[in-house]
Design an enzyme around this catalytic site. Structure first.
Site, PDB file in Angstrom:
ATOM      1  N   CYS A  64      -5.954   7.547   9.452  1.00  0.00           N
ATOM      2  CA  CYS A  64      -5.849   7.058  10.826  1.00  0.00           C
ATOM      3  C   CYS A  64      -5.421   8.170  11.771  1.00  0.00           C
ATOM      4  CB  CYS A  64      -4.833   5.915  10.910  1.00  0.00           C
ATOM      5  SG  CYS A  64      -5.357   4.415  10.084  1.00  0.00           S
ATOM      6  N   ARG A 117      -4.532   9.574   4.887  1.00  0.00           N
ATOM      7  CA  ARG A 117      -3.540  10.585   5.244  1.00  0.00           C
ATOM      8  C   ARG A 117      -2.468  10.718   4.177  1.00  0.00           C
ATOM      9  NH1 ARG A 117      -2.455  11.296  11.572  1.00  0.00           N
ATOM     10  NH2 ARG A 117      -2.233  13.401  10.779  1.00  0.00           N
ATOM     11  N   ILE A 121       2.657  18.455   8.079  1.00  0.00           N
ATOM     12  CA  ILE A 121       3.118  18.513   6.696  1.00  0.00           C
ATOM     13  C   ILE A 121       4.030  19.716   6.479  1.00  0.00           C
ATOM     14  CG2 ILE A 121       1.094  17.291   5.839  1.00  0.00           C
ATOM     15  CD1 ILE A 121       0.005  20.016   4.908  1.00  0.00           C
ATOM     16  N   ASP A 122       4.549  20.276   7.569  1.00  0.00           N
ATOM     17  CA  ASP A 122       5.410  21.448   7.425  1.00  0.00           C
ATOM     18  C   ASP A 122       6.666  21.138   6.623  1.00  0.00           C
ATOM     19  OD1 ASP A 122       5.927  19.875   9.791  1.00  0.00           O
ATOM     20  OD2 ASP A 122       7.457  21.334  10.332  1.00  0.00           O
ATOM     21  N   ASP A 152       5.048   0.926  11.897  1.00  0.00           N
ATOM     22  CA  ASP A 152       3.849   0.257  11.405  1.00  0.00           C
ATOM     23  C   ASP A 152       3.701  -1.171  11.922  1.00  0.00           C
ATOM     24  OD1 ASP A 152       2.864   2.395  10.061  1.00  0.00           O
ATOM     25  OD2 ASP A 152       3.310   1.677   8.050  1.00  0.00           O
ATOM     26  N   LYS A 161       0.832  -1.210   0.000  1.00  0.00           N
ATOM     27  CA  LYS A 161       0.000   0.000   0.000  1.00  0.00           C
ATOM     28  C   LYS A 161       0.863   1.256   0.000  1.00  0.00           C
ATOM     29  CE  LYS A 161      -1.728   1.719   3.910  1.00  0.00           C
ATOM     30  NZ  LYS A 161      -1.663   3.191   4.069  1.00  0.00           N
ATOM     31  N   ASN A 162       1.886   1.259   0.844  1.00  0.00           N
ATOM     32  CA  ASN A 162       2.700   2.463   1.001  1.00  0.00           C
ATOM     33  C   ASN A 162       3.613   2.718  -0.191  1.00  0.00           C
ATOM     34  OD1 ASN A 162       1.563   3.009   3.482  1.00  0.00           O
ATOM     35  ND2 ASN A 162       3.177   1.999   4.650  1.00  0.00           N
ATOM     36  N   ARG A 222       0.745  14.529  12.456  1.00  0.00           N
ATOM     37  CA  ARG A 222       1.591  14.118  11.335  1.00  0.00           C
ATOM     38  C   ARG A 222       1.776  15.358  10.474  1.00  0.00           C
ATOM     39  NH1 ARG A 222       0.125   8.872   7.648  1.00  0.00           N
ATOM     40  NH2 ARG A 222       0.477   7.747   9.579  1.00  0.00           N
ATOM     41  N   ARG A 270      -8.164  -0.778   4.772  1.00  0.00           N
ATOM     42  CA  ARG A 270      -7.306   0.211   4.111  1.00  0.00           C
ATOM     43  C   ARG A 270      -5.956  -0.390   3.737  1.00  0.00           C
ATOM     44  NH1 ARG A 270      -5.699   4.234   7.570  1.00  0.00           N
ATOM     45  NH2 ARG A 270      -4.608   4.979   5.734  1.00  0.00           N
TER      46      ARG A 270
END
Length: 421
Positions: A119, A95, A126-127, A310, A25-26, A124, A402
């Protein structure tokens, strides 16, 4: 997804047999976003059937791409990309949807999207993504939960040093830099196998990338990318889940279509606990766990090649029935022990203090009604239920779906008594 669906698990059955690992998935999600950059039809093999992948395909359709699936192969025709805005409802579904930012900005010169969902693992931020793209010449404004991005003079190469080796930020920079003007350097880049997979696909499309998998990646921008054919790497976290399922039930399992070299960090922990593993050629891995397992003293999550965040929840479940006490230190997310309270319903002895969880092994777990609150924690509940005495019911399957292709079918094929009702 019908929220009334539950998994019913009758525990105490040994996991035995052979199981194929589906695509990652990732890796599939950034590859699908990368297809936006290619002027034509890209073909992605070994693309898993997951709700997150379906959401990514809906995003691509909104952008003007044509998507189709045949089995595990997804075709993305990005010839006529016409959109640059991703609807809020699609962004909220996962996400990792933020990875579309670099690709859409690189292809159209602008992008508008809301902050991503998915999730609830805690902050988390995003800067890192935003800062990197600004260094490349992007103009980004944040207002009412939306990011509006443009590159009025085009994206330009830059020397970017990440304060943390963020996978998502590294992917977004790779995507934006592939067609930027000049050379981009990413220092302290993420080193995950999924980064290497994305770089390989982009290279097939004509990008000039070196250093993927190392701490420094160099991208020489090219004006145009052409479509290509690529196969998604196996999912190392899914593979780890099934290894833990075999270990917790004291079973034996052969995984096929996996990549053991991507799983070194947690295979070593399994062996230290008392499991026997053997890697065959051709992407096969054997695990046998016929005796009582010993708890590892400390497990600390780290960026790759360290122990993956994970897989932490799966090992928390595994250590709940091991002999001794384990201390888990979570360094990536501050809210990744949400599964602990549910495991305690089964009889696990777990104490959580901030980013540390102390797990004292017990002789047996007992079935209970459980609710998944996020993807990997949900898989951990399923894993623990396989070893528990009696029947467990697990709800919140929208999270598990997911990242796992019909987890109940896979586990049932190797001996588990599990069904979706």
């Amino acid at each position: 997804m019908d929220n009334r669906q539950v998994l019913v698990v009758n525990g105490g059955k040994r996991i035995e047999g052979e199981l194929e690992v589906h695509g990652a998935k990732n890796s599939a999600l950034p590859l699908l976003s990368a297809a936006v950059l290619a002027h034509g039809e890209s073909i992605l093999h070994n693309c898993p059937r997951l709700t997150d992948v379906d959401a990514a395909c809906r995003i691509l359709t909104c952008l003007g791409c044509r998507c189709s699936r045949s089995g595990s192969t997804v075709c993305v025709d990005a010839t006529n990309v016409s959109g640059s805005e991703i609807p809020e409802n699609l962004m909220r579904e996962m996400r990792s949807s933020i990875v579309f930012l670099g690709a859409v900005l690189g292809r159209t010169g602008r992008c508008r999207l809301s902050f991503p969902g998915g999730c609830e693992l805690g902050a988390r931020p995003i800067d890192l993504h935003v800062s990197a793209l600004r260094q490349m010449g992007a103009v980004i404004t944040e207002e009412h939960g939306y990011l509006s991005c443009s590159a009025p003079s085009g994206l330009k190469g830059a020397r970017i040093t990440l304060s943390f080796p963020s996978v998502g930020a590294t992917e977004n920079i790779l995507l934006a830099a592939a067609t930027a003007n000049g050379v981009t350097e990413i220092h302290n880049a993420a080193r995950e196998p999924e980064i290497c997979d994305l770089a390989e696909y982009l290279t097939k499309c004509g990008a000039k990338i070196s250093g993927a998998g190392d701490g420094v990646i160099v991208i020489e921008g090219t004006e145009r990318l052409e479509p290509s054919e690529h196969s998604v790497i196996p999912d190392r976290i899914v593979a780890g889940t099934y290894l833990c399922a075999a270990a917790i039930t004291r079973g034996e399992l052969i995984l096929t279509h996996c990549e053991p070299s991507h799983m070194t960090a947690f295979i070593q922990v399994l062996e230290a606990m008392g499991c026997r593993t053997y890697a065959y050629g051709g992407g096969k891995l054997f695990i046998s766990c016929k005796k009582q397992l010993s708890a590892p003293p400390t497990i600390r999550t780290m960026p790759y090649p360290g122990f993956p965040t994970d897989i932490q929840s799966l090992f928390t479940a595994l250590c709940a029935t091991a002999e001794g006490t384990s201390v888990f230190v979570e360094t990536i997310f501050e809210n990744r022990f949400r599964h602990a309270a549910e495991l305690m319903r089964l009889g696990a002895q777990i104490k959580v203090e901030g980013r540390v969880a102390i797990v004292e092994g017990v002789k047996s777990l007992s079935g209970a009604k459980l609710c998944a609150a996020e993807l990997r924690g949900g898989a951990a509940l399923v894993t623990a239920a396989l070893a528990a005495e009696g029947t467990s019911e697990i709800s919140g399957l929208c999270y598990i779906d997911r990242g796992y292709e019909s987890i109940e079918s896979a586990l049932r094929s190797v001996g588990a008594d599990i069904r979706r009702v």
